[in-house]
Design a protein around this motif. Structure first.
Motif, mmCIF file in Angstrom:
data_model
loop_
_atom_site.group_PDB
_atom_site.id
_atom_site.type_symbol
_atom_site.label_atom_id
_atom_site.label_comp_id
_atom_site.label_asym_id
_atom_site.label_seq_id
_atom_site.Cartn_x
_atom_site.Cartn_y
_atom_site.Cartn_z
ATOM 1 N N ALA A 259 -5.227 9.688 6.543
ATOM 2 C CA ALA A 259 -5.702 9.167 5.265
ATOM 3 C C ALA A 259 -4.634 8.374 4.522
ATOM 4 C CB ALA A 259 -6.198 10.319 4.392
ATOM 5 N N CYS A 260 -3.356 8.558 4.886
ATOM 6 C CA CYS A 260 -2.271 7.797 4.246
ATOM 7 C C CYS A 260 -2.417 6.298 4.454
ATOM 8 C CB CYS A 260 -0.916 8.239 4.793
ATOM 9 S SG CYS A 260 -0.385 9.861 4.234
ATOM 10 N N GLN A 261 -3.164 5.905 5.482
ATOM 11 C CA GLN A 261 -3.335 4.471 5.737
ATOM 12 C C GLN A 261 -4.035 3.780 4.570
ATOM 13 O OE1 GLN A 261 -4.972 3.575 9.592
ATOM 14 N NE2 GLN A 261 -3.603 4.998 10.649
ATOM 15 N N GLU A 262 -4.821 4.528 3.808
ATOM 16 C CA GLU A 262 -5.463 3.955 2.633
ATOM 17 C C GLU A 262 -4.417 3.484 1.629
ATOM 18 O OE1 GLU A 262 -8.340 5.370 -1.093
ATOM 19 O OE2 GLU A 262 -8.064 6.671 0.650
ATOM 20 N N GLN A 263 -3.369 4.298 1.418
ATOM 21 C CA GLN A 263 -2.323 3.920 0.468
ATOM 22 C C GLN A 263 -1.440 2.801 1.026
ATOM 23 O OE1 GLN A 263 -3.512 7.247 0.545
ATOM 24 N NE2 GLN A 263 -4.428 6.500 -1.353
ATOM 25 N N ILE A 264 -1.263 2.781 2.343
ATOM 26 C CA ILE A 264 -0.523 1.671 2.952
ATOM 27 C C ILE A 264 -1.286 0.373 2.741
ATOM 28 C CG2 ILE A 264 0.370 0.717 5.110
ATOM 29 C CD1 ILE A 264 0.814 3.563 6.093
ATOM 30 N N ARG A 265 -2.604 0.398 2.940
ATOM 31 C CA ARG A 265 -3.421 -0.803 2.721
ATOM 32 C C ARG A 265 -3.364 -1.231 1.251
ATOM 33 N NH1 ARG A 265 -4.005 -3.339 7.471
ATOM 34 N NH2 ARG A 265 -4.840 -1.943 9.074
ATOM 35 N N THR A 266 -3.283 -0.270 0.343
ATOM 36 C CA THR A 266 -3.140 -0.617 -1.074
ATOM 37 C C THR A 266 -1.844 -1.382 -1.304
ATOM 38 O OG1 THR A 266 -4.403 1.322 -1.785
ATOM 39 C CG2 THR A 266 -2.937 0.318 -3.413
ATOM 40 N N ALA A 267 -0.753 -0.908 -0.692
ATOM 41 C CA ALA A 267 0.529 -1.593 -0.827
ATOM 42 C C ALA A 267 0.487 -2.978 -0.192
ATOM 43 C CB ALA A 267 1.636 -0.753 -0.185
ATOM 44 N N LEU A 268 -0.228 -3.105 0.921
ATOM 45 C CA LEU A 268 -0.380 -4.414 1.561
ATOM 46 C C LEU A 268 -1.172 -5.353 0.658
ATOM 47 C CD1 LEU A 268 -1.124 -3.317 5.251
ATOM 48 C CD2 LEU A 268 1.025 -4.177 4.327
ATOM 49 N N ALA A 269 -2.160 -4.815 -0.045
ATOM 50 C CA ALA A 269 -2.947 -5.634 -0.968
ATOM 51 C C ALA A 269 -2.119 -6.083 -2.164
ATOM 52 C CB ALA A 269 -4.170 -4.860 -1.441
ATOM 53 N N LEU A 270 -1.100 -5.312 -2.500
ATOM 54 C CA LEU A 270 -0.222 -5.676 -3.613
ATOM 55 C C LEU A 270 0.811 -6.725 -3.225
ATOM 56 C CD1 LEU A 270 0.379 -2.115 -5.150
ATOM 57 C CD2 LEU A 270 -1.025 -3.959 -6.091
ATOM 58 N N GLY A 271 0.926 -7.002 -1.915
ATOM 59 C CA GLY A 271 1.814 -8.077 -1.499
ATOM 60 C C GLY A 271 2.754 -7.775 -0.355
ATOM 61 N N ALA A 272 2.774 -6.534 0.133
ATOM 62 C CA ALA A 272 3.616 -6.214 1.290
ATOM 63 C C ALA A 272 3.070 -6.915 2.543
ATOM 64 C CB ALA A 272 3.671 -4.708 1.509
ATOM 65 N N ASP A 273 3.931 -7.115 3.544
ATOM 66 C CA ASP A 273 3.560 -7.904 4.719
ATOM 67 C C ASP A 273 3.001 -7.074 5.871
ATOM 68 O OD1 ASP A 273 4.537 -10.628 3.871
ATOM 69 O OD2 ASP A 273 6.369 -9.466 3.626
ATOM 70 N N ARG A 274 3.553 -5.902 6.106
ATOM 71 C CA ARG A 274 3.045 -5.055 7.179
ATOM 72 C C ARG A 274 3.365 -3.600 6.869
ATOM 73 N NH1 ARG A 274 7.242 -3.912 11.041
ATOM 74 N NH2 ARG A 274 9.088 -5.202 10.697
#
Length: 249
Positions: free
Chosen positions: A67-82
């Protein structure tokens, strides 16, 4: 310049935390989870450095269940690259997390590692310092301002006596405080783009790290209920109550 940002999945700060009936832990059933607020500040600072042209890549790493992938995707949506997800059944303790991050640092070779100063669930404020000790990298904690220039990073810290600025030689570790910045909201187009950004999944075994915990949770209990206050008509009544009821005068 590459920036590595560590993020954590926690209970949303707007949710009232419930303790299980047997007091074994906090009840997470049907509870809204979110990106740890201090980690969100760390992501925002990394993205701002990228927007200034100081950094070329922002990599986000999180440790815990799928489920942590949801928060990773949030960070990617904020501008992170991978993103990098280190999949574990539960979130390890601070030392195990620091060991896993050390392995990621060895693989990624970032110039700057940014973490939130603490998570709002355990409030340990340990991982950044432990990572600094394990890697031998200089660290600037409780950052309220970060300036990167000519292979150095100036970190302004909030201390008891006011503000302190330390200059660190890159690669370095920075932990973020609340006053560093105000995180942005992810736009819908960026949320859609985040779904297509690369996300690698690894395990602690892949990194050669033993995550067996040396910490055991004995009991969880809610804070004591606070009694309601009283209103007083004037200063004289306040003094009388402090003297005769509270007995602090």
């Amino acid at each position: 310049m590459k920036i590595l940002v560590a993020v954590k999945r926690v209970i949303d700060y707007n949710v009232k935390v419930r303790v299980k009936a047997d007091q074994s832990d906090v009840d997470l059933n049907n509870v809204k989870m979110a990106l740890n607020p201090f980690c969100e500040i760390a992501v925002e600072e990394a993205v701002r450095l990228k927007e200034k042209g100081t950094a070329e890549e922002v990599v986000v790493v999180s440790i815990g269940p799928k489920a942590c992938q949801e928060q990773i995707r949030t960070a990617l949506a904020l501008g992170a690259d991978r993103g990098i997800h280190i999949e574990a059944d539960t979130t390890p303790d601070s030392l195990a997390v620091a060991k896993l991050l050390k392995a990621v640092v060895a693989d990624e070779q970032p110039d700057l590692v940014i973490l939130g100063k603490q998570s709002i669930d355990s409030d340990n404020n340990q991982t950044g310092q432990m990572l600094g000790a394990l890697t031998g990298m200089p660290q600037g904690t409780f950052a309220s301002e970060v300036v990167v220039n000519d292979g150095k990073v100036d970190v302004t810290r909030e201390v008891d006596g006011g503000l302190q600025t330390v200059r660190l030689t890159l690669p370095a570790i920075v932990t973020t405080d609340l006053r560093l910045n105000e995180p942005r909201y992810a736009s819908l187009p960026n949320i859609m783009k985040a779904k297509r950004k690369p996300l690698d999944v690894k395990t602690p075994a892949d990194l050669g790290v033993d995550t067996a915990s040396n910490v055991r949770l004995l009991k969880a209990e809610p804070p004591a209920e606070r009694s309601a206050g009283v209103r007083v008509a004037d200063v004289a009544e306040l003094v009388e109550k402090l003297k005769n009821e509270a007995k602090v005068l």
